[in-house]
Structure formats: structure tokens, C-alpha cells
Design an enzyme around this catalytic site. Structure first.
Site, PDB file in Angstrom:
ATOM      1  N   SER A 224      -2.249  -1.067  -4.276  1.00  0.00           N
ATOM      2  CA  SER A 224      -0.946  -0.623  -4.135  1.00  0.00           C
ATOM      3  C   SER A 224      -0.277   0.139  -2.789  1.00  0.00           C
ATOM      4  O   SER A 224       0.561   0.115  -2.429  1.00  0.00           O
ATOM      5  CB  SER A 224      -0.374   0.075  -5.443  1.00  0.00           C
TER       6      SER A 224
ATOM      7  N   ASP B 147       2.911   0.668  -9.085  1.00  0.00           N
ATOM      8  CA  ASP B 147       2.647   1.868  -8.481  1.00  0.00           C
ATOM      9  C   ASP B 147       3.162   2.164  -6.977  1.00  0.00           C
ATOM     10  O   ASP B 147       2.916   3.287  -6.510  1.00  0.00           O
ATOM     11  CB  ASP B 147       1.110   1.575  -8.255  1.00  0.00           C
TER      12      ASP B 147
ATOM     13  N   HIS C 259     -11.973  -0.525  -4.682  1.00  0.00           N
ATOM     14  CA  HIS C 259     -10.986  -1.343  -5.499  1.00  0.00           C
ATOM     15  C   HIS C 259     -11.255  -1.715  -6.971  1.00  0.00           C
ATOM     16  O   HIS C 259     -12.679  -1.780  -7.629  1.00  0.00           O
ATOM     17  CB  HIS C 259     -10.815  -2.839  -4.700  1.00  0.00           C
TER      18      HIS C 259
ATOM     19  N   GLY D 273      -5.474   1.808  -4.546  1.00  0.00           N
ATOM     20  CA  GLY D 273      -5.885   1.354  -3.321  1.00  0.00           C
ATOM     21  C   GLY D 273      -5.027   0.063  -2.797  1.00  0.00           C
ATOM     22  O   GLY D 273      -4.490   0.188  -1.859  1.00  0.00           O
TER      23      GLY D 273
ATOM     24  N   ALA E 158     -10.533   0.335  -9.372  1.00  0.00           N
ATOM     25  CA  ALA E 158     -11.058   1.513  -9.808  1.00  0.00           C
ATOM     26  C   ALA E 158      -9.756   2.454 -10.465  1.00  0.00           C
ATOM     27  O   ALA E 158     -10.241   3.658 -10.851  1.00  0.00           O
ATOM     28  CB  ALA E 158     -11.499   2.332  -8.471  1.00  0.00           C
ATOM     29  N   GLY E 159      -8.536   1.854 -10.446  1.00  0.00           N
ATOM     30  CA  GLY E 159      -7.527   3.032 -10.898  1.00  0.00           C
ATOM     31  C   GLY E 159      -7.237   3.841 -10.002  1.00  0.00           C
ATOM     32  O   GLY E 159      -6.332   4.774 -10.277  1.00  0.00           O
ATOM     33  N   LEU E 160      -7.477   3.755  -8.677  1.00  0.00           N
ATOM     34  CA  LEU E 160      -7.213   4.803  -7.819  1.00  0.00           C
ATOM     35  C   LEU E 160      -6.105   4.434  -6.861  1.00  0.00           C
ATOM     36  O   LEU E 160      -5.693   5.110  -6.001  1.00  0.00           O
ATOM     37  CB  LEU E 160      -8.416   5.162  -6.871  1.00  0.00           C
TER      38      LEU E 160
ATOM     39  N   LYS F 150      -4.599   7.597  -5.011  1.00  0.00           N
ATOM     40  CA  LYS F 150      -3.994   8.696  -6.135  1.00  0.00           C
ATOM     41  C   LYS F 150      -4.815   8.690  -7.106  1.00  0.00           C
ATOM     42  O   LYS F 150      -5.792   7.834  -7.400  1.00  0.00           O
ATOM     43  CB  LYS F 150      -2.686   7.940  -6.282  1.00  0.00           C
TER      44      LYS F 150
HETATM   45  O1  C5P Z   1       2.700  -3.779 -11.519  1.00  0.00           O
HETATM   46  P1  C5P Z   1       1.404  -4.465 -11.286  1.00  0.00           P
HETATM   47  O2  C5P Z   1       1.044  -5.853 -10.684  1.00  0.00           O
HETATM   48  O3  C5P Z   1       0.584  -3.577 -10.500  1.00  0.00           O
HETATM   49  O4  C5P Z   1       0.646  -4.476 -12.828  1.00  0.00           O
HETATM   50  C1  C5P Z   1      -0.483  -5.345 -13.053  1.00  0.00           C
HETATM   51  C2  C5P Z   1      -0.415  -5.675 -14.270  1.00  0.00           C
HETATM   52  O5  C5P Z   1      -0.594  -4.289 -15.149  1.00  0.00           O
HETATM   53  C3  C5P Z   1       0.492  -6.276 -15.060  1.00  0.00           C
HETATM   54  O6  C5P Z   1       0.790  -7.547 -14.894  1.00  0.00           O
HETATM   55  C4  C5P Z   1       0.719  -6.001 -16.384  1.00  0.00           C
HETATM   56  O7  C5P Z   1      -0.121  -6.928 -17.267  1.00  0.00           O
HETATM   57  C5  C5P Z   1       0.146  -4.512 -16.583  1.00  0.00           C
HETATM   58  N1  C5P Z   1       0.991  -3.470 -16.547  1.00  0.00           N
HETATM   59  C6  C5P Z   1       1.713  -2.877 -17.607  1.00  0.00           C
HETATM   60  N2  C5P Z   1       2.524  -2.074 -17.718  1.00  0.00           N
HETATM   61  C7  C5P Z   1       2.674  -1.249 -16.493  1.00  0.00           C
HETATM   62  C8  C5P Z   1       2.140  -1.674 -15.162  1.00  0.00           C
HETATM   63  C9  C5P Z   1       1.200  -2.514 -15.323  1.00  0.00           C
HETATM   64  O8  C5P Z   1       1.559  -3.715 -18.797  1.00  0.00           O
HETATM   65  N3  C5P Z   1       3.688  -0.175 -16.711  1.00  0.00           N
END
Ligand code: C5P
Length: 297
Positions: free
Chosen positions: A115, A148, A107, A113, A109-111, A20
Site C-alpha cells: 500500500s 490502507d 511483503h 509495504g 507481512a501486515g506492514l 507502518k
Molecule cells: O483494500 P485492500 O485491497 O487492501 O484489501 C484487501 C482485502 O482485505 C480486501 O479484498 C478484503 O477482502 C479485505 N479487507 C476487508 N476489510 C477491510 C480491509 C480489507 O475485508 N477493512
């Protein structure tokens, strides 16, 4: 096959996990649980990873990835398959699976992948283990897997993400978008980028105005002021190459922003032909990974 598709081939299950891009990402608050409240317009693209599930030794989940550093037990693919396998009835609890993950999505990269791979593994695991699980349960597991993940498990072509990213609002995007993606080949940690970010209150109409322009066929610099990502400054402070990649894209005269928590940046081209031409010129200028991608039909 669709970028979200899956099918059985002989004794294997082949499934696809698309990436995405975030066209906006506004961080509007910090929550007591450490996560951040956000609002983000996301669009699925046709850059995909492939998962191939095949029979494995009893009770094991054995992952192989074409990118050696992702061959880890905490890969979201393994976590997702464990979540599904826990729901196997006791008489089938020794079912095993071997998974080959072929990554094309960069990876860190904020894309999305990782998730997307995890969400794809949830669906594929449900089919592989023939576990009874309705879409509501699948959504719940995906929200546990990562912020995500619900977006990918719901297989939307675009959505407005709210909450910590797990709440999906429908959006109307009835046009194709051609992107140029530049990744400086330096992964950044999402957690670290969020830690450095200061939440700000922001205008709630940004995404609506952006969608209206996109649906009207606008692909020029009028989009630029709407492509806002509040994680950009913290990400650039960790990885200055992001700023250079963004300048390079904007230098081509197209609107551009960073995707997610970086480090990939994404430009919106007029059409496929111009995206390909810009990507070719950027590859000559930069040592970065450069590719083109399209939103889904
Ligand atoms: O949810 P996910 O494990 O992908 O998020 C990775 C890290 O990004 C979380 O541990 C958190 O530190 C941060 N995050 C956040 N706020 C969000 C999404 C992610 O602070 N809405």
C-alpha cells in the site's frame, strides 16, 4: 531525507515509501460490500522501500523489483502509475516511465509495504507526469487503490483508521517508539485472514488509553492488554509461526502484538538500545527476519 520524501536526481525521481505498524486493530462489523468496518491505531516507521522513476519507452510503465515474485503487472505501483497516466492530456498520452522498486519492507507481512509503494507511486507519478491533481483527488485515487493507501498518501506519522481503513482521525503521538519486528518469512493473504474473522463490538477507549500511556513514556507490560488485534486468531490459524514469533517477543519481557493481518509481529522496546539487544538475541533463537524500527519524529 524524510521517509516520505522524494527528489529529482538528474533525469530520475527518487521517492521513499515507509512501512507502518498497527498497534490496535479492532474489526467491528462486516459490510455489504464484503469489506469490514475497523478501528486501528497505526504508526509510520522508518523501514522504507525506494522507488526510482526514470524515462521509459513511449506509453509504457515498466516495473522492476528486487523481489522477483513482486515483478507483476498487478503490483500496486503499476496500478497507481496507470491511474495517474490516464489523466495525461491527449497530446502527452505517449509518456512512459521505467520504475525500479527496491523492497526492504517484507511483503505479506501486515506492514503496509504494498500500500505504501502504491501510494508513493501516486505522488511520484503526479510529479513525474506533471499531472494536475489536488490533494483531494490524490486521496480519492488512493482510496480506490487500497484500504490502507489514504494513510500513506496523507503522509501521517500516526492516525486512527476507521471505516474500511480509509477514514483517518488525527491522533497525538508526541513521543518516539522503538520497535522490534519479527517476520516468520511466510506471507499471509489479507483477504483470507479477514474471511476467517468474526467481528466483535469492542471498547472505543482502547486507543485513547494506549496513546495516553505512550505519551507518558510507558513502554512496559502495562501496554499489553491494550495491544489488541482481532485478526490474530484467524492469522495464526493460517500461519502458526505467528503465534511462536509473538511468544518469542513476549518472552523477552516486552509488550507485543501482530501488525495488520500479519504475519509480522511487533514488540515495543524501552529504547533503541534495548530494541537492538532484543533483536540480536531473537536472531540467534529464530530463523525469522528480525529488525528494529522507529516511529517518525
Ligand atoms: O483494500 P485492500 O485491497 O487492501 O484489501 C484487501 C482485502 O482485505 C480486501 O479484498 C478484503 O477482502 C479485505 N479487507 C476487508 N476489510 C477491510 C480491509 C480489507 O475485508 N477493512
Amino acid at each position: 531525507m524524510s521517509p516520505f520524501g522524494s527528489r529529482f536526481l538528474g533525469n530520475c525521481l527518487v521517492a521513499y515509501a515507509p512501512a507502518k505498524v498497527n498497534l490496535t486493530l479492532r474489526v467491528t462489523g462486516r459490510r455489504a460490500d464484503g469489506y469490514h468496518e475497523l478501528r486501528s491505531l497505526v504508526v509510520t516507521i522508518d523501514l522504507v522501500d525506494t522507488l526510482v522513476l526514470s524515462p521509459g519507452s513511449a506509453g509504457t510503465i515498466d516495473l522492476r523489483v528486487n523481489v522477483p515474485e513482486l515483478n507483476r503487472d498487478d503490483n500496486l505501483v503499476v496500478t497507481a502509475l496507470r491511474m495517474v497516466a490516464q489523466r495525461l492530456s491527449p497530446d502527452r498520452s505517449d509518456a512512459g516511465v521505467r520504475v525500479y522498486l527496491h523492497k526492504r519492507i517484507p511483503h505479506g507481512a501486515g506492514l503496509g509495504g504494498g500500500s505504501s509503494d502504491g501510494s508513493c507511486a501516486l505522488r511520484a507519478g503526479r510529479d513525474w507526469f506533471a499531472v494536475r491533481m489536488n490533494d483531494g483527488e490524490l486521496y480519492e485515487l488512493s482510496a480506490q487503490l487500497g484500504s490502507d493507501c489514504p494513510f500513506f498518501v496523507e503522509r501521517r506519522k500516526a492516525a486512527l483508521l476507521m471505516g474500511r481503513g480509509e477514514r483517518l482521525m488525527p491522533v497525538r503521538l508526541d513521543t518516539r517508539l522503538d520497535f522490534v519486528i519479527v517476520w516468520p518469512r511466510v506471507p499471509v493473504s489479507t483477504a483470507e485472514v479477514f474471511r476467517r474473522c468474526q467481528p466483535v463490538k469492542s471498547e472505543e477507549t482502547t486507543e485513547e488509553r494506549l496513546l495516553a500511556l505512550l505519551n507518558d513514556g510507558v513502554r512496559d507490560l502495562r501496554l499489553q492488554s491494550l495491544l489488541k488485534n482481532d485478526l490474530l486468531d484467524p492469522a495464526v490459524s493460517l500461519c502458526p509461526a505467528i503465534g511462536e514469533a509473538l511468544d518469542a517477543l513476549r518472552g523477552m519481557g516486552i509488550p507485543a502484538t501482530m501488525s495488520g493481518s500479519g504475519s509480522a509481529v511487533v514488540g515495543i522496546a524501552q529504547d533503541r538500545e534495548s530494541a537492538v539487544a532484543i533483536a540480536r538475541r531473537l536472531r540467534q533463537q529464530l530463523p525469522h527476519f528480525v529488525t528494529v524500527a522507529r516511529s517518525l519524529e
